[in-house]
Design a protein around this motif. Structure first.
Motif, PDB file in Angstrom:
ATOM      1  N   ASN A  58       0.759  -1.183  -0.228  1.00 18.09           N
ATOM      2  CA  ASN A  58       0.137   0.080   0.144  1.00 18.09           C
ATOM      3  C   ASN A  58       0.962   1.245  -0.024  1.00 18.09           C
ATOM      4  OD1 ASN A  58       0.582   0.465   2.791  1.00 18.09           O
ATOM      5  ND2 ASN A  58      -0.736  -1.284   3.379  1.00 18.09           N
ATOM      6  N   ILE A  59       0.265   2.322  -0.603  1.00 12.78           N
ATOM      7  CA  ILE A  59       1.082   3.574  -0.790  1.00 12.78           C
ATOM      8  C   ILE A  59       0.441   4.697  -0.318  1.00 12.78           C
ATOM      9  CG2 ILE A  59       1.899   5.183  -2.754  1.00 12.78           C
ATOM     10  CD1 ILE A  59       1.852   2.870  -4.597  1.00 12.78           C
ATOM     11  N   SER A  60       1.253   5.622   0.538  1.00 13.35           N
ATOM     12  CA  SER A  60       0.927   6.778   0.931  1.00 13.35           C
ATOM     13  C   SER A  60       1.290   7.870  -0.205  1.00 13.35           C
ATOM     14  CB  SER A  60       1.501   7.109   2.320  1.00 13.35           C
ATOM     15  OG  SER A  60       0.818   6.237   3.378  1.00 13.35           O
ATOM     16  N   ILE A  61       0.253   8.753  -0.488  1.00 11.85           N
ATOM     17  CA  ILE A  61       0.560   9.757  -1.254  1.00 11.85           C
ATOM     18  C   ILE A  61       0.776  11.202  -0.359  1.00 11.85           C
ATOM     19  CG2 ILE A  61      -0.074  11.195  -3.224  1.00 11.85           C
ATOM     20  CD1 ILE A  61      -1.080   8.987  -4.474  1.00 11.85           C
ATOM     21  N   ILE A  62       1.680  12.040  -0.656  1.00  9.86           N
ATOM     22  CA  ILE A  62       1.995  13.096  -0.080  1.00  9.86           C
ATOM     23  C   ILE A  62       2.017  14.012  -0.949  1.00  9.86           C
ATOM     24  CG2 ILE A  62       3.595  14.332   1.626  1.00  9.86           C
ATOM     25  CD1 ILE A  62       4.430  11.568   2.311  1.00  9.86           C
ATOM     26  N   THR A  63       1.124  15.322  -0.725  1.00 14.78           N
ATOM     27  CA  THR A  63       0.957  16.573  -1.546  1.00 14.78           C
ATOM     28  C   THR A  63       1.028  17.608  -0.957  1.00 14.78           C
ATOM     29  OG1 THR A  63      -0.388  15.315  -3.063  1.00 14.78           O
ATOM     30  CG2 THR A  63      -0.456  17.487  -3.030  1.00 14.78           C
ATOM     31  N   PRO A  64       2.308  18.428  -0.894  1.00 18.03           N
ATOM     32  CA  PRO A  64       2.500  19.601  -0.376  1.00 18.03           C
ATOM     33  C   PRO A  64       1.976  20.570  -1.267  1.00 18.03           C
ATOM     34  CG  PRO A  64       4.648  19.062  -1.181  1.00 18.03           C
ATOM     35  CD  PRO A  64       3.724  17.975  -1.476  1.00 18.03           C
ATOM     36  N   THR A  65       1.206  21.712  -0.524  1.00 14.51           N
ATOM     37  CA  THR A  65       0.525  22.657  -1.348  1.00 14.51           C
ATOM     38  C   THR A  65       0.435  24.245  -0.698  1.00 14.51           C
ATOM     39  OG1 THR A  65      -1.496  23.018  -2.777  1.00 14.51           O
ATOM     40  CG2 THR A  65      -1.775  22.170  -0.300  1.00 14.51           C
ATOM     41  N   TRP A  66       0.197  25.173  -1.536  1.00 13.04           N
ATOM     42  CA  TRP A  66       0.223  26.502  -1.010  1.00 13.04           C
ATOM     43  C   TRP A  66      -0.843  27.393  -2.116  1.00 13.04           C
ATOM     44  CZ3 TRP A  66       3.516  31.225  -1.335  1.00 13.04           C
ATOM     45  CH2 TRP A  66       2.957  32.034  -0.658  1.00 13.04           C
ATOM     46  N   ASN A  67      -1.869  27.708  -1.899  1.00 12.23           N
ATOM     47  CA  ASN A  67      -2.487  28.515  -2.738  1.00 12.23           C
ATOM     48  C   ASN A  67      -2.522  28.187  -4.419  1.00 12.23           C
ATOM     49  OD1 ASN A  67      -3.360  30.134  -0.902  1.00 12.23           O
ATOM     50  ND2 ASN A  67      -1.617  31.580  -0.718  1.00 12.23           N
ATOM     51  N   ARG A  68      -2.775  26.948  -4.846  1.00  8.56           N
ATOM     52  CA  ARG A  68      -2.708  26.564  -6.140  1.00  8.56           C
ATOM     53  C   ARG A  68      -3.999  25.528  -6.336  1.00  8.56           C
ATOM     54  NH1 ARG A  68       3.188  24.974  -8.051  1.00  8.56           N
ATOM     55  NH2 ARG A  68       4.246  27.089  -8.249  1.00  8.56           N
ATOM     56  N   GLY A  69      -5.071  26.156  -5.743  1.00  5.14           N
ATOM     57  CA  GLY A  69      -6.329  25.307  -6.086  1.00  5.14           C
ATOM     58  C   GLY A  69      -6.787  24.841  -7.203  1.00  5.14           C
ATOM     59  N   GLN A  70      -6.504  25.600  -8.243  1.00  5.19           N
ATOM     60  CA  GLN A  70      -6.854  25.400  -9.670  1.00  5.19           C
ATOM     61  C   GLN A  70      -5.938  24.132 -10.104  1.00  5.19           C
ATOM     62  OE1 GLN A  70      -9.551  25.997 -11.510  1.00  5.19           O
ATOM     63  NE2 GLN A  70     -10.182  27.058  -9.639  1.00  5.19           N
ATOM     64  N   ARG A  71      -4.723  24.109  -9.800  1.00  5.09           N
ATOM     65  CA  ARG A  71      -3.847  23.045 -10.370  1.00  5.09           C
ATOM     66  C   ARG A  71      -3.960  21.882  -9.252  1.00  5.09           C
ATOM     67  NH1 ARG A  71       2.026  25.821 -11.858  1.00  5.09           N
ATOM     68  NH2 ARG A  71       1.250  27.265 -13.474  1.00  5.09           N
ATOM     69  N   LEU A  72      -4.315  22.090  -8.186  1.00  5.94           N
ATOM     70  CA  LEU A  72      -4.314  21.161  -7.202  1.00  5.94           C
ATOM     71  C   LEU A  72      -5.442  20.136  -7.683  1.00  5.94           C
ATOM     72  CD1 LEU A  72      -3.640  19.548  -4.530  1.00  5.94           C
ATOM     73  CD2 LEU A  72      -5.079  21.463  -3.286  1.00  5.94           C
ATOM     74  N   ARG A  73      -6.631  20.736  -8.131  1.00  2.00           N
ATOM     75  CA  ARG A  73      -7.813  20.008  -8.435  1.00  2.00           C
ATOM     76  C   ARG A  73      -7.175  18.789  -9.629  1.00  2.00           C
ATOM     77  NH1 ARG A  73     -12.814  21.416  -8.176  1.00  2.00           N
ATOM     78  NH2 ARG A  73     -12.342  23.553  -8.091  1.00  2.00           N
ATOM     79  N   SER A  74      -6.550  18.949 -10.515  1.00  2.00           N
ATOM     80  CA  SER A  74      -5.982  18.287 -11.628  1.00  2.00           C
ATOM     81  C   SER A  74      -5.137  17.171 -10.873  1.00  2.00           C
ATOM     82  CB  SER A  74      -5.346  18.709 -12.615  1.00  2.00           C
ATOM     83  OG  SER A  74      -6.172  19.654 -13.320  1.00  2.00           O
ATOM     84  N   SER A  75      -4.611  17.498  -9.745  1.00  3.96           N
ATOM     85  CA  SER A  75      -3.601  16.595  -9.207  1.00  3.96           C
ATOM     86  C   SER A  75      -4.632  15.551  -8.458  1.00  3.96           C
ATOM     87  CB  SER A  75      -2.550  17.215  -8.180  1.00  3.96           C
ATOM     88  OG  SER A  75      -1.777  16.123  -7.652  1.00  3.96           O
ATOM     89  N   LEU A  76      -5.545  16.152  -7.745  1.00  7.76           N
ATOM     90  CA  LEU A  76      -6.158  15.050  -6.803  1.00  7.76           C
ATOM     91  C   LEU A  76      -7.122  14.328  -7.737  1.00  7.76           C
ATOM     92  CD1 LEU A  76      -7.525  17.745  -4.216  1.00  7.76           C
ATOM     93  CD2 LEU A  76      -5.572  16.211  -4.054  1.00  7.76           C
ATOM     94  N   GLU A  77      -7.662  14.893  -8.652  1.00  6.29           N
ATOM     95  CA  GLU A  77      -8.398  13.946  -9.660  1.00  6.29           C
ATOM     96  C   GLU A  77      -7.810  12.904 -10.324  1.00  6.29           C
ATOM     97  OE1 GLU A  77      -9.695  16.659 -12.719  1.00  6.29           O
ATOM     98  OE2 GLU A  77     -11.492  17.238 -11.391  1.00  6.29           O
ATOM     99  N   SER A  78      -6.247  12.905 -10.594  1.00 11.86           N
ATOM    100  CA  SER A  78      -5.435  11.822 -11.152  1.00 11.86           C
ATOM    101  C   SER A  78      -5.151  10.861 -10.065  1.00 11.86           C
ATOM    102  CB  SER A  78      -4.080  12.566 -11.534  1.00 11.86           C
ATOM    103  OG  SER A  78      -3.167  12.785 -10.422  1.00 11.86           O
TER     104      SER A  78
END
Length: 282
Positions: free
Chosen positions: A2-22
């Protein structure tokens, strides 16, 4: 595995959406998705909340200030419960819906500490893939000037117990420093799996024109910690001509040791087969 995915983010909501969808589109769900949010003030909190409600796996939203991307990644590393880890930036995406299936199987069926593939570079303006960044030719000298793109790597969790976390004092090149430390000091075992793993948006912190000079200086500082002047000079020779001619790397290997503990694999119908001759054309 099993794999844990780690995503750091800061004020990139529009781009983050595509990342989460993938991630949500994966045939094999992650063990968990840890999103380390540096107190975003855009739509990021609401986006993550909606994602967490719809996801079939745990989504952990860590919302607190941090001191840079590697500090955020280390936070996620400390919290992760999966047997393997993947760091997916907020502006990048997993390439296809079978990525987690393929990479987790490879880690599970081999003794690799890390498994890595290739990345597709996405031209932000046209939204069309620009080129591939292939990691087939990874050896001591390629690591002097280049690194394995972080989004291409899946790590076995316990490799961090042996090699340590990312150096958060570095701002841009800590993932490069970690690979140098892991390969050259701890002799970790790597597998290059010939397949695209992630879509890497051109324009991130390590490739913006404004940060290019700073990135180069930091990379050179890191390089000088792990390589002698002779090796750095040999790396320039390797990049300019040895890697471009038949058996050039093999010839240069007689003078400067090149090989790392990396093997090349191909996946065929869910089975992983070694490519034993791949080292010849490093």
């Amino acid at each position: 595995m099993n794999i844990s995915i780690i995503t750091p983010t800061w004020n990139r909501g529009q781009r983050l959406r595509s990342s989460l969808e993938s991630v949500a589109a994966q045939k094999t769900s992650p063990h968990e998705h840890i999103i380390v949010d540096n107190l975003s003030t855009d739509e990021t909190p609401e986006l993550i909340a909606a994602y967490a409600r719809s996801a079939s796996y745990p989504v952990r939203h860590i919302r607190e200030g941090d001191n840079g991307i590697y500090h955020a990644m280390n936070k996620g590393l400390a919290l992760a419960k999966g047997q393997a880890l993947h760091f997916l930036n907020d502006d990048d995406m997993l390439f296809a819906s079978d990525v987690l299936t393929s990479m987790s199987r490879c880690l599970d069926q081999t003794e690799a500490d890390i498994v890595f593939g290739d990345v597709v570079l996405l031209n932000e303006g046209s939204q069309k893939p620009q080129s591939y960044r292939r990691h087939r030719q990874m050896n001591r000298l390629t690591l002097v000037e280049r690194t394995i793109t972080q989004q291409a790597i899946f790590y076995r969790r316990d490799v961090f117990d042996r090699c340590g976390a990312f150096d958060a004092q570095l701002r841009i090149a800590a993932d490069h420093e970690w690979l140098l430390r892991a390969f050259l000091k701890h002799d970790i075992r790597g597998i290059y799996l010939k397949r695209p793993v992630a879509v890497f948006r051109i324009g991130g912190v390590s490739n913006e024109a404004a940060s290019e000079a700073a990135h180069r200086r930091e990379r050179e500082t890191v390089t000088q910690l792990y390589f002698t002047p002779k090796e750095i000079k040999a790396a320039r020779i390797f990049r300019r001509w040895a890697r471009k001619i038949p058996f050039g790397a093999t010839i240069l290997n007689f003078f400067v040791p090149l090989r790392l503990n990396i093997r090349s694999y191909r996946e065929t119908k869910g089975a992983f087969r070694s490519v034993p001759w791949a080292w010849i054309d490093m």
